[in-house]
Design an enzyme around this catalytic site. Structure first.
Site, mmCIF file in Angstrom:
data_model
loop_
_atom_site.group_PDB
_atom_site.id
_atom_site.type_symbol
_atom_site.label_atom_id
_atom_site.label_comp_id
_atom_site.label_asym_id
_atom_site.label_seq_id
_atom_site.Cartn_x
_atom_site.Cartn_y
_atom_site.Cartn_z
ATOM 1 N N ASP A 63 -8.475 13.090 -24.434
ATOM 2 C CA ASP A 63 -8.646 11.726 -24.207
ATOM 3 C C ASP A 63 -7.948 11.070 -25.273
ATOM 4 O O ASP A 63 -8.547 10.915 -26.137
ATOM 5 C CB ASP A 63 -10.000 11.349 -23.590
ATOM 6 N N THR A 75 -5.663 5.546 -21.272
ATOM 7 C CA THR A 75 -5.637 4.359 -20.818
ATOM 8 C C THR A 75 -4.030 4.017 -21.143
ATOM 9 O O THR A 75 -3.592 4.407 -21.994
ATOM 10 C CB THR A 75 -6.422 3.276 -21.113
ATOM 11 N N ARG A 79 -3.296 -3.012 -17.820
ATOM 12 C CA ARG A 79 -4.594 -2.225 -17.689
ATOM 13 C C ARG A 79 -4.324 -1.112 -16.661
ATOM 14 O O ARG A 79 -4.148 -1.380 -15.671
ATOM 15 C CB ARG A 79 -5.643 -3.327 -17.497
ATOM 16 N N GLU A 112 -0.353 4.874 -0.454
ATOM 17 C CA GLU A 112 -1.526 6.063 -0.446
ATOM 18 C C GLU A 112 -0.354 7.420 -0.404
ATOM 19 O O GLU A 112 0.473 7.413 0.366
ATOM 20 C CB GLU A 112 -2.531 6.190 0.225
ATOM 21 N N TYR A 152 0.689 -1.314 0.122
ATOM 22 C CA TYR A 152 0.153 0.047 0.004
ATOM 23 C C TYR A 152 0.917 1.286 0.209
ATOM 24 O O TYR A 152 2.020 1.323 0.684
ATOM 25 C CB TYR A 152 -0.858 0.249 1.236
ATOM 26 N N LYS A 206 -4.191 -0.021 -24.341
ATOM 27 C CA LYS A 206 -4.608 -0.208 -25.866
ATOM 28 C C LYS A 206 -3.282 -0.206 -26.745
ATOM 29 O O LYS A 206 -2.525 -0.958 -26.562
ATOM 30 C CB LYS A 206 -5.515 0.933 -26.102
HETATM 31 N N1 DSN Z 1 -13.988 -0.157 -23.756
HETATM 32 C C1 DSN Z 1 -13.142 0.703 -24.327
HETATM 33 C C2 DSN Z 1 -13.200 0.664 -25.974
HETATM 34 O O1 DSN Z 1 -13.349 -0.379 -26.378
HETATM 35 O O2 DSN Z 1 -13.108 1.468 -26.610
HETATM 36 C C3 DSN Z 1 -13.336 2.147 -24.142
HETATM 37 O O3 DSN Z 1 -13.476 2.270 -22.681
#
Ligand code: DSN
Length: 418
Positions: A199, A225, A234, A55, A53, A228
């Protein structure tokens, strides 16, 4: 406590993981938001850092014992700052939506007006869509794409911004296949005194690899994120101007989250190191080249691609055009044949979100396996064969076997050799 392996402790669960490994190895994964993280990234994700942990932020924690965690988090921050040229970075968001929630908390009060791209036009739930907390707690106004060409209508964005004077102006997408003019959004935000938030979740790996324009020089805040196109664990990340560092950090913790997921932070540091290599730049370019090749091959077979094509890693296909199909039906038939994608709404979709008119296809994962333009044309052929006869289970089995044979020649990163 036993030191037995997962296989020994929980064979049922181990079997499920092994089955998922086989699925990921033998199918062509075209979900635009998915990828294969490297073995090194997965190793860090499964490390003992998950036991700690912490924080707070490096040098300012609520619990002791941070000798190594501080160094891990600082490494991730430094690498992200260098890779994206950002003034300040927060690497703690659990994922994209929590990152975006922290941005709302940093700059807005409940009820404030925000402006973002509507979900059916390619935007994201967390940009103020009605079923999300962001649509319920804020007065969300939406822009979209033009009916005639499927491109974002910047005149509409400017008009809505002038009319509604939003506190936040969001740009970014989960199913838009073109380049966004980040500079134009920044100019609109400046004109109406809004905070401009980009974003870049879908394209952060392309931005890192130089295959898509960076929003960082233009935006007050950039969220993403990390799993991707960036091919990390993740997670989520916020990049911002130094002037916003304090507000963003306080919004992430203690505003929205508790302790950071240190194993994820470590894996992100690894992914950022990988993303800074020339090989990753080539990967990013190939992702786009592959998406273009796939779009071209489908167009040649008379599929209707929203906006006519792609400049990034994804394309949205209107499967109802000239065909007795729905998005969900098409996606299910394709999955049964070893081609995994998602049903997707199209702009001005007359159908419902759970069974919309489109499918979304993306090339980040197949490109990580080393597939190139010839394989994209082969994939388009398979898609067409399956969608011409979507209830033919025998055909689906035949195509699935052909796909597994192709996949065997393109080993996926991070998966055990079989
Ligand atoms: N679930 C993601 C996507 O497939 O674009 C977005 O959050």
């Amino acid at each position: 406590m036993s030191e037995a392996s997962l296989q020994q402790v929980d064979p049922e669960l181990a079997r499920l993981i092994a089955a998922e490994e086989t699925r990921q190895a033998q199918k062509i994964r075209l979900i635009a938001s998915e990828n294969y993280a490297s073995r090194a990234v997965l190793e860090a994700t499964g490390s003992v850092l998950a036991n700690k942990y912490s924080e707070g932020y490096p040098g300012r924690r609520y619990y002791e014992g941070q000798q190594y965690i501080d160094a891990v988090e600082q490494l991730a921050i430094d690498r992200a700052q260098a890779l994206f040229g950002a003034e300040a970075v927060n690497v703690q968001p659990y994922s994209g939506t929590p990152a975006n929630l922290a941005v709302y908390l940093a700059f807005c009060n409940a009820g404030d007006t925000i402006l973002g791209m509507g979900l059916p036009h390619g935007g994201h739930l967390s940009h103020g869509w009605s079923v999300s907390i962001t649509g319920r707690y804020f007065n969300a106004v939406h822009y979209g794409v033009r009916r005639e060409d499927g491109l974002v209508d910047l005149d509409q964005v400017r008009e809505l911004a002038r009319q509604h004077r939003p506190r936040l102006l969001w740009a970014g997408f989960s199913s838009y296949s073109r380049v966004l003019d980040w500079g134009a959004f920044a100019a609109i935000a400046r004109e109406v005194d809004a905070i401009f938030v980009a974003d870049m979740a879908h394209v952060s790996g392309l931005v890192a690899g130089g295959a898509y324009p960076s929003p960082v020089p233009h935006a007050d805040v950039v969220t993403t994120t990390t799993h991707k196109t960036l091919r990390g664990p993740r997670g989520g990340m916020i990049l911002c101007r130094a002037a916003h560092r304090k507000a963003i950090n306080a919004a992430v913790f203690p505003g929205v989250q508790g302790g950071p997921h240190n194993h994820t932070t470590a894996a992100l540091a690894v992914a950022l190191k990988e993303a800074a290599t020339p090989a990753f730049g080539q990967y990013a370019q190939q992702v786009v080249a592959n998406a273009r090749a796939l779009a071209e091959a489908l167009r040649a077979k008379d599929y209707s691609i929203i906006s006519g094509g792609t400049d990034n890693h994804l394309l949205v296909v209107d499967v109802t055009h000239n065909r007795p199909l729905s998005g969900k039906g098409a996606a299910r038939a394709l999955d049964a044949a070893g081609l995994v994608c998602s049903a997707n709404t199209i702009p001005f979709d007359p159908r419902k979100p759970f069974d919309p008119s489109g499918i979304r296809l993306g090339t980040p994962a197949v490109t990580s396996r080393g597939m190139r333009e010839p394989e994209m044309r082969q994939i388009a052929d398979w898609i067409d064969r399956v969608l011409k006869d979507p209830t033919n289970e025998e055909l689906q089995r035949v195509v699935a076997a052909e796909i597994a044979a192709l996949c065997a020649g393109f080993p996926a990163p991070g998966l055990p050799e079989r």
